[in-house]
Design a protein around this motif. Structure first.
Motif, PDB file in Angstrom:
ATOM      1  N   VAL A   1      32.951 -84.044  13.251  1.00 45.23           N
ATOM      2  CA  VAL A   1      33.286 -84.040  11.794  1.00 45.23           C
ATOM      3  C   VAL A   1      34.179 -82.663  11.764  1.00 45.23           C
ATOM      4  O   VAL A   1      34.107 -81.849  12.343  1.00 45.23           O
ATOM      5  CB  VAL A   1      32.507 -83.511  10.621  1.00 45.23           C
ATOM      6  CG1 VAL A   1      32.863 -83.925   9.511  1.00 45.23           C
ATOM      7  CG2 VAL A   1      30.857 -84.441  10.207  1.00 45.23           C
TER       8      VAL A   1
ATOM      9  N   VAL B   1      35.284 -88.826   9.938  1.00 41.70           N
ATOM     10  CA  VAL B   1      34.213 -88.502  10.506  1.00 41.70           C
ATOM     11  C   VAL B   1      33.906 -89.616  11.476  1.00 41.70           C
ATOM     12  O   VAL B   1      34.233 -90.745  11.722  1.00 41.70           O
ATOM     13  CB  VAL B   1      33.123 -88.866   8.832  1.00 41.70           C
ATOM     14  CG1 VAL B   1      31.217 -89.061   9.784  1.00 41.70           C
ATOM     15  CG2 VAL B   1      33.328 -87.560   8.489  1.00 41.70           C
TER      16      VAL B   1
ATOM     17  N   VAL C   1      32.033 -83.707   2.742  1.00 41.16           N
ATOM     18  CA  VAL C   1      30.936 -84.576   4.052  1.00 41.16           C
ATOM     19  C   VAL C   1      29.414 -83.056   2.727  1.00 41.16           C
ATOM     20  O   VAL C   1      29.074 -82.308   3.224  1.00 41.16           O
ATOM     21  CB  VAL C   1      31.050 -83.658   5.082  1.00 41.16           C
ATOM     22  CG1 VAL C   1      29.616 -84.075   6.087  1.00 41.16           C
ATOM     23  CG2 VAL C   1      32.150 -84.476   5.747  1.00 41.16           C
TER      24      VAL C   1
ATOM     25  N   ASP D   1      25.876 -81.616   4.583  1.00 42.53           N
ATOM     26  CA  ASP D   1      25.299 -82.827   5.640  1.00 42.53           C
ATOM     27  C   ASP D   1      23.822 -82.484   5.395  1.00 42.53           C
ATOM     28  O   ASP D   1      22.585 -81.667   4.793  1.00 42.53           O
ATOM     29  CB  ASP D   1      25.698 -81.902   7.195  1.00 42.53           C
ATOM     30  CG  ASP D   1      24.433 -81.985   8.390  1.00 42.53           C
ATOM     31  OD1 ASP D   1      23.648 -82.570   8.425  1.00 42.53           O
ATOM     32  OD2 ASP D   1      24.773 -81.620   9.663  1.00 42.53           O
TER      33      ASP D   1
END
Length: 467
Positions: free
Chosen positions: A115, A135, A152, A154
């Motif tokens: 990323v 990504v 993003v 995670d």
């Protein structure tokens, strides 16, 4: 290939486990398109690997409100809120239906390999925050893809990166060479092949948390069964035995968690396991019969065992985030603002201060580590903590800062989830003279259980010899 405009980009969620799917549900509720990338072949792939283990949280604590709202129109029926599901139940009855209703927003067999910011490695400052995230994804069929994201999240967890047996945080000498006799998971003794591996054998269990309690209880049940004669556990603790060793017991506000600790205590009390305290593994050697000998940092050599179950916690895999500017605590590998709130030297599951997007933020605006991964190496995480995290994060991404900052989190206060740091210190050990600071490690057989109230007074969760 040029990146699309920001308003056409999804929020990429890494991991289709409980917290990742909840994040997707909250984003959908906010009118934001999520794209969930799961490395496993099914949603909740990691949970399915411990499908035989029963959770100590109830269904009422394991269903996210936004997810339930998304499921309701499908005719989904919420399980009895007071029941305790197994990992398999959680996956089959809730997580898979949630992934199904999310549909094409969830991709399986999709491993995130990197990323970054589009056109910017971690060094470049110029115009950085205006660039979308890029990504890189590798699929199970060998394809690779480059995706763009407005943010993003995670939620990949830590299941794939268990901590080693070595007492210094590194693999013990010989640990990798003994891999054929070591597992880092609670074994499923319902499986005949797995059961045969441990039946009638001597097995070391390294760890002091709920997973270790579960393994000890399973081995004790095996020892009491018709096919389990001579099954013996050896419980390896880096610390000593104290009132907090077995969690909250009957006083635990999560009763099933307390029961786990009591079951581990019973395994030792009834002679199905011996406890070796103050032992930090330095090496794992083989004797002439191929059995394993654990060698401590202090030079002690334990009697040979046939198998070793290492349950010393997990750690985050940060490798695919290496081009992002993360602000992580140097000890826990958790976000800097969150780390002092979850430090296992100070906190159990229930003493974690309410937190949300601000504590989870990084110098790289728009990226969030959530769920178990947000805790780094701290073992005090509960699912409902993660649900509150992603509610706040989704609100922040949507620009609703009033809701994002209104973090509400009520957790059970009693019980110790386990940990490192001071939890491992010699000054948590009970000595023969009735104190708790005796330095000499020993092999112990616990006596009759003391009243829970007395045990709590002897050794509070933070260690009994501290200030």
């Amino acid at each position: 290939m040029n990146a699309p405009t920001t308003d056409r980009m999804p929020v990429v969620v890494v991991g289709a486990g409980p917290i990742g799917l909840a994040a997707a549900a909250h984003l959908v509720d906010r009118g934001i398109e999520p794209l969930v990338l799961e490395a496993g072949h099914t949603a909740a792939a990691a949970v399915r690997e411990w499908s035989h283990v029963r959770l100590f949280s109830t269904w009422g604590e394991l269903v996210d409100p936004a997810a339930e709202k998304l499921l309701a129109p499908t005719g989904w029926t919420r399980p009895d809120p007071s029941g305790y599901p197994s990992g398999g139940d959680w996956a089959d009855l809730y997580l898979q239906p949630l992934a199904d209703v999310l549909g094409d927003r969830v991709r399986t067999g999709a491993t995130v390999t990197g990323v970054s910011r589009t056109g910017r490695d971690r060094i470049v400052d110029a115009d950085r925050e205006q660039q979308p995230f890029v990504v890189h994804v590798a699929y199970a069929d060998g394809r690779e893809e480059r995706l763009f994201a407005r943010a993003v999240i995670d939620a990949s967890g830590t299941w794939a990166t268990p901590s080693p047996a070595g007492g210094s945080g590194l693999a013990a000498l010989g640990e990798k060479g003994a891999a054929d006799r070591i597992t880092y998971r609670v074994p499923d003794l319902r499986d005949p092949a797995v059961r045969a591996r441990y039946a009638g054998r001597r097995t070391a269990v390294i760890g002091s948390g709920a997973s270790a309690f579960t393994a000890l209880a399973y081995l004790a049940d095996l020892a009491k069964s018709d096919d389990g004669a001579n099954t013996k556990g050896v419980w390896i603790l880096r610390r000593g035995i104290s009132g907090s060793t077995f969690g909250g017991g009957e006083a635990d506000q999560l009763p099933a968690r307390g029961a786990l600790g009591l079951a581990a205590k019973a395994a030792v009390d009834e002679g199905h396991a011996d406890a070796v305290t103050g032992f930090r593994t330095e090496a794992i050697e083989r004797d002439t019969d191929g059995r394993l000998v654990l060698v401590g940092e202090d030079g002690r050599r334990l009697d040979p065992v046939d198998e070793v179950i290492v349950l010393t916690g997990f750690r985050p895999d940060l490798s695919f985030l290496d081009e992002l500017r993360l602000g992580l605590d140097e000890r826990l590998q958790a976000p800097v603002a969150l780390a002092p709130l979850i430090d296992p030297n100070q906190h159990s599951c229930g003493t974690v201060y309410p937190h949300g997007h601000r504590e989870l933020s990084h110098p790289e605006h728009g990226v969030y580590l959530v769920g178990m991964k947000s805790y780094g190496r701290a073992p005090t995480f509960l699912a409902m903590t993660g649900y509150e995290q992603v509610r706040s994060v989704a609100a922040a991404i949507a620009g609703d800062m009033e809701s994002a900052d209104r973090v509400e989190l009520t957790l059970p206060e009693t019980g110790v989830c386990g940990g490192a740091g001071l939890f491992d210190a010699p000054d948590t050990q009970e000595g023969d003279g009735g104190g708790c600071c005796a330095p000499a490690p020993q092999l112990v057989r616990l006596g009759a259980p003391a009243p829970v109230e007395a045990a709590a007074e002897q050794a509070p969760a933070g260690g009994c010899c501290g200030s």
